[in-house]
Design an enzyme around this catalytic site. Structure first.
Site, PDB file in Angstrom:
ATOM      1  N   GLU A 115     134.843  81.841  52.111  1.00 53.28           N
ATOM      2  CA  GLU A 115     135.118  82.746  53.231  1.00 53.28           C
ATOM      3  C   GLU A 115     133.927  83.654  53.507  1.00 53.28           C
ATOM      4  OE1 GLU A 115     138.187  86.383  54.463  1.00 53.28           O
ATOM      5  OE2 GLU A 115     138.656  85.078  52.770  1.00 53.28           O
ATOM      6  N   ARG A 139     110.402  89.018  81.700  1.00 56.96           N
ATOM      7  CA  ARG A 139     110.438  90.318  82.373  1.00 56.96           C
ATOM      8  C   ARG A 139     109.054  90.976  82.317  1.00 56.96           C
ATOM      9  NH1 ARG A 139     114.639  88.296  83.284  1.00 56.96           N
ATOM     10  NH2 ARG A 139     116.659  89.315  83.626  1.00 56.96           N
ATOM     11  N   GLY A 148     116.252  97.120  77.057  1.00 56.11           N
ATOM     12  CA  GLY A 148     116.536  98.211  77.975  1.00 56.11           C
ATOM     13  C   GLY A 148     117.854  98.085  78.718  1.00 56.11           C
ATOM     14  N   GLU A 152     130.927  97.558  51.570  1.00 53.83           N
ATOM     15  CA  GLU A 152     131.042  98.424  50.390  1.00 53.83           C
ATOM     16  C   GLU A 152     131.718  97.677  49.244  1.00 53.83           C
ATOM     17  OE1 GLU A 152     131.551  99.457  53.527  1.00 53.83           O
ATOM     18  OE2 GLU A 152     129.674 100.588  53.496  1.00 53.83           O
TER      19      GLU A 152
END
Length: 380
Positions: free
Chosen positions: A243, A269, A340, A368
């Site tokens: 798992e 871009r 952005g 944890e």
């Protein structure tokens, strides 16, 4: 560096799956995200095409393939950025309980449907007041003659609305030792006393039908118990390695999909007349992320090889689940910073990836808990 050995058959399977997902799944993703539900027809289509539980033997309707075929499915589903099809959960976390611990009658009854997609599976352990702490579990299973009476509730159950079959963890109240009191039961949708809540409104994984399950004097045959009474805790512990490996590798594949989008974005871009990818600060950020991803991916692949070889790598798998899901969160945030405001729009894949990555450090045992397990193996 080639750690996993993918054959031509593996590659052909991947190509067929990628084409299926592009044609049958990707066009429906916006609708699934909006409705917070993935249609059962999509699961049946996956099964009919051979993409559910490919490792199950032919005698139970499967293909008898190796575990790498499951890994390919996790990877390709991650590439299309869709959490509604929790295929790793169904095929490689829940169904193995039936395959490993079920009687021959149970296998014949359920495995063919799990392969075909006619049966969607879920595992129900977490409770509202107990989290996934087995010792604090309150859902009870009381035997009365040849029946088991179930009472209690489970929460945050993935596939909770769609599930046709639930692997339910419940305790026998007369047994004092909490770990010896737990057994696993198979509960079918439609069983009187078994009801489902509505899908949760979640921060991420919007198309995944996470819900509460309720059991009120729900009667099932004793024959629906998996294995022997009191063996539930051991069964759960036995399956945790796989798992958590599914979660760890899923974190790698999800991060890989994010970074691929970020790289393509930065190449296309422009700022001040040149592509973002030509700015050194952007290059360095992408290089740093690619390096971290490559290291984690190689570690994941080594663990996959060890797991397929039958080795016990509980400590290493806990490390991988912790580190790789943390990486997914951190790198999704960094990609968002680089790309952005365009990437923060709901119309952009990265916005969904950013939200979906957050929960990965919580499920299958919080990070944890992973650190606690690792600490014990270190004698701390």
């Amino acid at each position: 560096m080639e750690i996993l050995k993918f054959t031509d058959d593996h590659k052909a399977y991947r190509e067929r799956l990628a084409a299926f997902l592009a044609d049958e799944v990707v066009p429906l993703i916006p609708k699934c995200e909006k409705e917070h539900l993935t249609p059962k027809s999509m699961w049946r289509a996956m099964g009919k095409s051979g993409f559910l539980c490919p490792w199950i033997e032919k005698e139970y309707g499967g293909q008898g393939l190796d575990f790498l075929y499951s890994v390919i499915v996790w990877d390709e589903v991650a590439r299309i950025n869709f959490t509604g099809l929790a295929v790793g959960l169904h095929s490689d976390i829940v169904v193995p309980y039936v395959h490993s611990f079920g009687s021959e009658a149970q296998k014949q009854a359920y495995l063919p449907g799990c392969v075909s997609g006619d049966i969607i599976a879920a595992v129900a352990m977490t409770e509202p007041g107990a989290g996934s702490d087995v010792a604090s579990m309150e859902t009870t299973a009381v035997q009365e003659g040849d029946e088991i009476i179930l009472n209690g509730s489970k929460t945050f159950i993935s596939n909770g609305v769609n599930c046709d079959l639930v692997v339910l963890a419940a305790r026998s109240p007369e047994v004092e030792n909490p770990h010896q009191a737990i057994s696993l039961y198979l509960v079918e949708e439609g069983t009187p006393g078994f009801t489902k809540g509505k899908p949760f409104e979640k921060m991420g994984w919007a198309s995944q039908d996470t819900a509460e399950l309720f059991f009120s004097d729900c009667r099932i045959p004793v024959a629906n118990r998996l294995g022997n009474a009191g063996d539930g805790f051991l069964m759960l512990m036995q399956k945790l390695q796989q798992e958590r490996l599914v979660c760890a590798v899923g974190g790698v594949f999800g991060t890989e999909a994010m970074l691929a989008r970020a790289v393509e974005f930065c190449k296309t871009r422009k700022r001040n007349g040149k592509p973002l990818s030509k700015y050194q600060s952007v290059q360095f950020a992408l290089v740093e992320m690619a390096t971290e991803l490559e290291i984690q991916k190689n570690f994941a692949y080594v663990l996959l090889n060890d797991h397929m070889a039958g080795k016990q790598v509980i400590k290493e798998t806990s490390m991988a689940k912790y580190r790789m899901t943390e990486m997914s969160k951190l790198l999704s945030a960094r990609c968002l910073d680089i790309m952005g405001p365009e990437a923060a729009m709901e119309s952009h894949d990265l916005a969904r990836m950013f939200r979906d990555a957050r929960v990965t450090s919580i499920f299958a045992g919080t990070n944890e808990i992973m650190k606690t397990i690792i600490a014990k193996t270190m004698g701390l």
